[in-house]
Every structure is written in structure tokens, then in C-alpha cells.
Design an enzyme around this catalytic site. Sequence first.
Site, PDB file in Angstrom:
ATOM      1  N   ILE A  24      -4.753 -12.558  -3.708  1.00 57.12           N
ATOM      2  CA  ILE A  24      -6.204 -12.701  -3.572  1.00 57.12           C
ATOM      3  C   ILE A  24      -6.921 -11.431  -4.039  1.00 57.12           C
ATOM      4  O   ILE A  24      -7.915 -11.493  -4.765  1.00 57.12           O
ATOM      5  CB  ILE A  24      -6.552 -13.027  -2.101  1.00 57.12           C
ATOM      6  CG1 ILE A  24      -6.033 -14.437  -1.742  1.00 57.12           C
ATOM      7  CG2 ILE A  24      -8.053 -12.913  -1.850  1.00 57.12           C
ATOM      8  CD1 ILE A  24      -6.042 -14.741  -0.248  1.00 57.12           C
ATOM      9  N   ASP A  69      -0.099   3.956  -0.005  1.00 57.31           N
ATOM     10  CA  ASP A  69       0.082   2.977   1.079  1.00 57.31           C
ATOM     11  C   ASP A  69      -1.114   3.113   2.022  1.00 57.31           C
ATOM     12  O   ASP A  69      -1.424   4.221   2.476  1.00 57.31           O
ATOM     13  CB  ASP A  69       1.395   3.314   1.809  1.00 57.31           C
ATOM     14  CG  ASP A  69       1.818   2.227   2.780  1.00 57.31           C
ATOM     15  OD1 ASP A  69       0.945   1.614   3.423  1.00 57.31           O
ATOM     16  OD2 ASP A  69       3.037   1.998   2.899  1.00 57.31           O
ATOM     17  N   SER A 146      -9.766 -11.135   6.080  1.00 54.46           N
ATOM     18  CA  SER A 146      -9.195 -11.534   7.367  1.00 54.46           C
ATOM     19  C   SER A 146      -8.272 -12.729   7.150  1.00 54.46           C
ATOM     20  O   SER A 146      -7.686 -12.900   6.071  1.00 54.46           O
ATOM     21  CB  SER A 146     -10.339 -11.850   8.338  1.00 54.46           C
ATOM     22  OG  SER A 146      -9.826 -12.176   9.613  1.00 54.46           O
ATOM     23  N   LYS A 164      -5.472  -9.438  12.610  1.00 52.01           N
ATOM     24  CA  LYS A 164      -6.669  -9.942  11.927  1.00 52.01           C
ATOM     25  C   LYS A 164      -7.839 -10.096  12.900  1.00 52.01           C
ATOM     26  O   LYS A 164      -9.005  -9.916  12.506  1.00 52.01           O
ATOM     27  CB  LYS A 164      -6.366 -11.253  11.211  1.00 52.01           C
ATOM     28  CG  LYS A 164      -5.389 -11.116  10.048  1.00 52.01           C
ATOM     29  CD  LYS A 164      -5.935 -10.236   8.912  1.00 52.01           C
ATOM     30  CE  LYS A 164      -5.089 -10.357   7.658  1.00 52.01           C
ATOM     31  NZ  LYS A 164      -5.596  -9.543   6.539  1.00 52.01           N
TER      32      LYS A 164
END
Length: 262
Positions: A24, A69, A146, A164
Amino acid sequence: MAGIFRDNLLAGKVAYVTGGSSGIGQRMAERLAAQGAKVMIQGRDQAKLDAAVSQIHDAGGEAAGVAADVRDYDATETALAQCKEVFGPIDILIAGAAGNFPAPALGMSSNGFKAVMDIDLLGTFNVCRAAHQFLNKPGASIIAISAGQAQAPMAFQAHVCAAKAGVEMLVKSLALEWGREGIRLNCITPGPTDDTEGMRRLAPSEEHRAKVLRSVPLGRMGTRDELADLALFLSTEAAGYITGSIFHCDGGTSISGRGLAI
Ligand code: COA
């Protein structure tokens, strides 16, 4: 692919996308670049970063990659500083880095739970906290990614549900604290989305996929392009009065009452 919006909406803007070398986040980075933004992508894997940057270059966009990271605050801060140095102050920040694996609570160690909490929740805090000094204020837009698990509890996802849910409250809290500086923060909550690592992990078979689809009112998987279009909207002044909001792009899954049973 430029999406449904008119061209060059983000000319002169700088965007920073964590987790932007796959899934995404990658499609969002591509969409922002296609609209004229200079895009810096943060990821862990240099080869994946290079490939994602090349794809943007091949499509005529401007991009660079930085390996760090999100669990490492100092490395993330250094990467963000590099973005400001190379491209200028950051207008759009997408906190998309995430980790997930399906496992029952008793099948994951404390370290397994912590790995996901650290990538998803601490990582989102780290990148927002470290980016604040480099944002182009007022007018900056921060978008965190999320998941439906933030609101609908799901078996074998205790770590992701907890992380989340934390991300959504973190975004709302920072929206309160940073609103006066002209910084907007919102969450995009994807539903089951095709061609993502998350779906490959959560719905690895046709049987899983059919089960997931039963809880999607629109009856189909979402696409990464649909999520990228939402991110683009939230990045523009058209969303200038929107902050602290959670945007579900999930085909109605969040209102189906059954969540995403695995
Ligand atoms: N079931 C149970 N525990 C698991 C697991 C699984 N499927 N996969 C990993 N773990 C545990 C490991 O055993 C380890 O715990 P231990 O030290 O007690 O053995 C812990 O999680 C950390 O694993 P490790 O592989 O060392 O962490 P990492 O930082 O390299 O990777 C993950 C983090 C586990 C989230 C990894 O899946 C990842 O990097 N994912 C990124 C991509 C992704 O998940 N995309 C989907 C986004 S929705």
C-alpha cells in the site's frame, strides 16, 4: 497511473513515505510522485527501495530511497533530515511501515508481540515525532495507515489489534497537540486489499479469501489504487479542514458487524 484526480496537484511538494517500497505504501508513494511531489521512501531493504525508486523514475517522477528501520528513532530522524536536505521541508508524511503475521496469542512469544507493536505503534510515533522538526508548517499533512483490527477485534491478531488501536489514538492525540501549528493528522484504515502482503498473510487460500469477502458489504476486495487516491485527497488542501479523523476505505467492512474473521 495518475488516478482520478487532475494532474500535478502536488507540484513543488515534498512527501516522505515509510513502508513505501512495497504494498500500500508503495502505491501511495507512486501516486504522490505522479502528481508532482518529490518523494523520499524509507524502508528496511535496500534492494526493494532501489526497485521502488526506479519504478517512480521510469514513470517520470522524482524519488529517492533511504534505508532505516522505523523502530530505530535515531536512524529514522537521520533519514528524515536527509529528506529535508535533498528535497526540502516535508509537506506530506505517510507512516505506512507495518508488520503482521497471523498467530494465536499463545502461539506468539512476548518478542513476537513486541515486534509488531514496535513496528506499527512505536514506529508511527517515531516517524511523527522525528518528522515534526522537518515539516513545512503550516499546511503539513500526516497520514498513518491503520487497519480494521484497530476497531474490530480479530482472533490471531492480538498484536495487530493492540498496535493499530494505539495508532488511531496516537494520531488523534497528535492532531490535538499539533493542530495550532497547522499540522493535520489522519488515519487511513484499509479493508481487505488485493495485492498486499497483509492479504497474502491473512488470506493465503481461496477459502480464506471467500470467508473474508463474506464480511465486505461491497462484495469485493479493495485496490491499492483506491487507497492511494484517498491518501492523495488527504494530502491536498481539499482536505484542509480535516484532522484527527479515521477514514475507512474498506468496502463497508467496518459496518458489517462481523469484522474480518480469518
Ligand atoms: N508466528 C509466531 N511468531 C512469529 C511469527 C509467526 N508467524 N513470525 C515471527 N514471529 C516472532 C518470531 O519468532 C520472533 O519472536 P522470538 O524472538 O521470540 O522467536 C519475533 O516474532 C520477531 O521475529 P523476527 O523475524 O526476528 O522479527 P523481524 O523484526 O525481522 O520481523 C515481522 C518482524 C515478524 C513482523 C516480520 O513478519 C516482518 O518484518 N514483516 C514486515 C512485512 C509485513 O508484515 N507486511 C504485512 C503488513 S500488514
